[in-house]
Scaffold this motif. Sequence first.
Motif, PDB file in Angstrom:
ATOM      1  N   CYS A   1      -4.896 -15.330  15.137  1.00 22.75           N
ATOM      2  CA  CYS A   1      -4.774 -14.513  16.357  1.00 22.75           C
ATOM      3  C   CYS A   1      -3.474 -14.864  17.083  1.00 22.75           C
ATOM      4  N   LEU A   2      -2.782 -13.837  17.537  1.00 20.33           N
ATOM      5  CA  LEU A   2      -1.462 -14.058  18.145  1.00 20.33           C
ATOM      6  C   LEU A   2      -1.534 -14.713  19.525  1.00 20.33           C
TER       7      LEU A   2
ATOM      8  N   CYS B   1      -8.906 -13.143  19.874  1.00 19.17           N
ATOM      9  CA  CYS B   1      -9.007 -12.234  21.032  1.00 19.17           C
ATOM     10  C   CYS B   1      -9.676 -10.917  20.654  1.00 19.17           C
ATOM     11  N   GLY B   2      -9.490 -10.493  19.391  1.00 20.07           N
ATOM     12  CA  GLY B   2     -10.115  -9.244  18.958  1.00 20.07           C
ATOM     13  C   GLY B   2      -9.286  -8.006  19.242  1.00 20.07           C
ATOM     14  N   PHE B   3      -8.132  -8.172  19.935  1.00 16.74           N
ATOM     15  CA  PHE B   3      -7.359  -6.984  20.327  1.00 16.74           C
ATOM     16  C   PHE B   3      -5.920  -6.978  19.833  1.00 16.74           C
ATOM     17  N   CYS B   4      -5.380  -8.149  19.458  1.00 20.47           N
ATOM     18  CA  CYS B   4      -3.958  -8.195  19.097  1.00 20.47           C
ATOM     19  C   CYS B   4      -3.752  -7.559  17.716  1.00 20.47           C
TER      20      CYS B   4
ATOM     21  N   CYS C   1      -5.399  -9.533  14.934  1.00 18.75           N
ATOM     22  CA  CYS C   1      -6.867  -9.338  14.897  1.00 18.75           C
ATOM     23  C   CYS C   1      -7.196  -7.961  14.309  1.00 18.75           C
TER      24      CYS C   1
END
Length: 323
Positions: free
Chosen positions: A52-53, A60-63, A66
């Motif tokens: 994850c960035l 985070c689930g959004f980058c 991910c």
Amino acid sequence: MATKLYPWQEDIWHQWQQLIANDRLPHAILCAMPEGTGRDKLVQYFSDTLLCLTQGTEPCGFCHSCDLIQSGNHPDLHWIKPEVEGKSISVEQIRQCNSWALESSQFNAKRMIIIEPAEKMTESAANALLKTLEAPPKNCQFVLLASSLHHLLPTIRSRCQTWQQPVISAEVITQWLLETEELTVNTQSIILNRYLPLAVKSFYQDKKQVSHQQLLSHFSVCVQSSFCNTADVVKTLLKLEDEGLCWLSYLLSDIQKRQLGIVTDWIHCDEKETVERLAKSISSNLIYKQYLSLNTLRQQLNDHPGLNKELLLTQWLFEFIGE
Ligand SMILES: [Zn+2]
């Protein structure tokens, strides 16, 4: 992220989070955990976090990274498995890993190399990996998944930090299956499935408990009659593969315990009547001999899948009336 860890993994995960937060992760982690504990999920979540960035202690689930993981296309994630299920991991596969390990990340972050099951590496594959583990490339995280430590080269083990899943209690398994699947399970099924929660789940959901009952009843009829009708037992065993032989091995072990006067710690603790009956009707010498030859047969069948299983099982069953 889609992955939520299982309750019995939280302790290990919190310790890993500490290592991530303090930047103290070893470059190679060896997860010595049997299948059936959900080890894939733990390692997937670990990998998601490292890639994850946001570089935090959870994905985070959004980058973008991910997103790529969720679509199964992350260029820095390499999950190495045997090319044919059940076969070895080849030296060519590990050489490819070694070259990925040296490449730079597509996102200027970590690269993940996961090897599962690590005990399936050929000796030359393990030696090729060893060279990389001895001089670990920067920002490359190795994870080795193995069911047991015995089949791994000591040199590989010494280059990794080993993590084991502590035995999961019957209470934790019972509670988890009740809450998540509304399944009520008995203690015998938990022991029979070696305290592996996902194996217990499959035992009920894939109707293996029905096959288990069938096997016990066919086997009892077969070995107690002078006719020894092997067909039903063999048919059930062929459907079940190694699992069925494992259950029979447990049954013979319980019978031996009964014959020795040990009445506690049986695996088949809910099948007292069957165990008692078989313990009375078959001689202890024969049970002992058959127990040993069954375990040898299991090993042979696992090592040489091309053998005529039907014939070998029939021969083994006929030994019960051979005396
Ligand atoms: Zn992310």
